[in-house]
Design a protein around this motif. Structure first.
Motif: not given
Length: 269
Positions: A111-137
């Protein structure tokens, strides 16, 4: 790619394939399933009208919570993948790599990379779903969802997923570069995670943080398109509503039906 094949053979292209598939399968199950779970719970808590009025916040909060849980499962496999790619002689396969890291480095190594993986994946997923929902609309303002064929709906899901994946890749690229550096290189003894991340960012600079963005746009965009294509099929199979705005519309229509029924019943009396 040609250089890798020439030096290490074609099999080298599949290095890290096992932990990548396993880690992202588990993470994806939590991400998509968790997103729908938290979105529904938030919708129930706020109520359809308030949730629809603040749907961007609902999408962001739901995706962030789901991704954080998924990252707990993903992190050890991501650490093993990067170690196998950067040090091919470290272990012959995924299980051996995980076992060796756990034995010699403990949970701290996995878990040495847990902090950066969270910093990478959480913004990635937030951007993914928001853009997807907007694109779908936007897409469904042009395409009639009720009368469109399954092929058309699948194309909409794939296209919106592609756009969402490319947007998310741009957002998360710096954190992905930092994560790779952390897993490839051992830190200085006594150096905290926060300080180590700061030092890496300082060394890389903005240009270095976006090194390799081209191939990642292609890879992440394509992968995300496929994920949302599957996601859309599962939603249709289960009869799940894809957006908070649609939930509000369904509730409003249900209320109107009840009101009409009440009026008819009153008239009969």
């Amino acid at each position: 790619m040609r250089q890798i094949v020439a030096n290490d053979g074609a099999a080298a292209l599949l290095t890290g394939f096992g932990p990548t598939m396993t880690g992202y399968f588990l993470q994806g199950a939590f991400k998509f399933g968790g997103y729908e779970f938290f979105k529904r719970k938030t919708n129930d808590w706020l109520g359809p009208e308030k949730a629809a009025a603040n749907r961007n916040a609902v999408y962001l909060a739901s995706s962030a919570a789901a991704e954080f849980l998924g990252d707990i499962l993903l992190c050890p496999f991501e650490a093993a993948r990067i170690r196998l790619v950067s040090q091919p002689s470290f272990a012959p396969n995924m299980l051996s790599a995980l076992g060796r890291m756990a034995r010699y480095e403990g949970m701290a190594g996995l878990y040495s990379g847990f902090t950066p993986i969270v910093l990478k994946q959480v913004p990635y997923t937030m951007a993914t779903f928001v853009v997807y929902e907007k694109a779908i609309e936007a897409a469904y303002s042009w395409v009639n969802k009720e009368t469109a064929s399954n092929t058309t709906l699948s194309g909409v899901n794939l296209g919106c997923g592609l756009v969402a994946g490319m947007a998310a890749a741009i957002v998360s690229q710096p954190a992905d570069t930092v994560l790779s550096k952390i897993n490839k290189e051992k830190g200085i003894p006594g150096e905290g995670t926060g300080r180590r991340i700061f030092n890496i960012i300082t060394q890389l600079g903005l240009r270095g943080s976006y090194a390799g963005i081209g191939p990642r746009l292609v890879m992440v965009g394509g992968m995300t398109a496929v994920q949302f294509g599957i996601y859309g099929h599962i939603q249709r199979a289960l009869g799940a509503t894809s957006s908070v705005a649609e939930v509000k519309k369904e509730v409003k229509e249900a209320k109107e039906i009840v009101e009409v029924g009440d009026l008819l019943q009153t008239a009969e009396l």
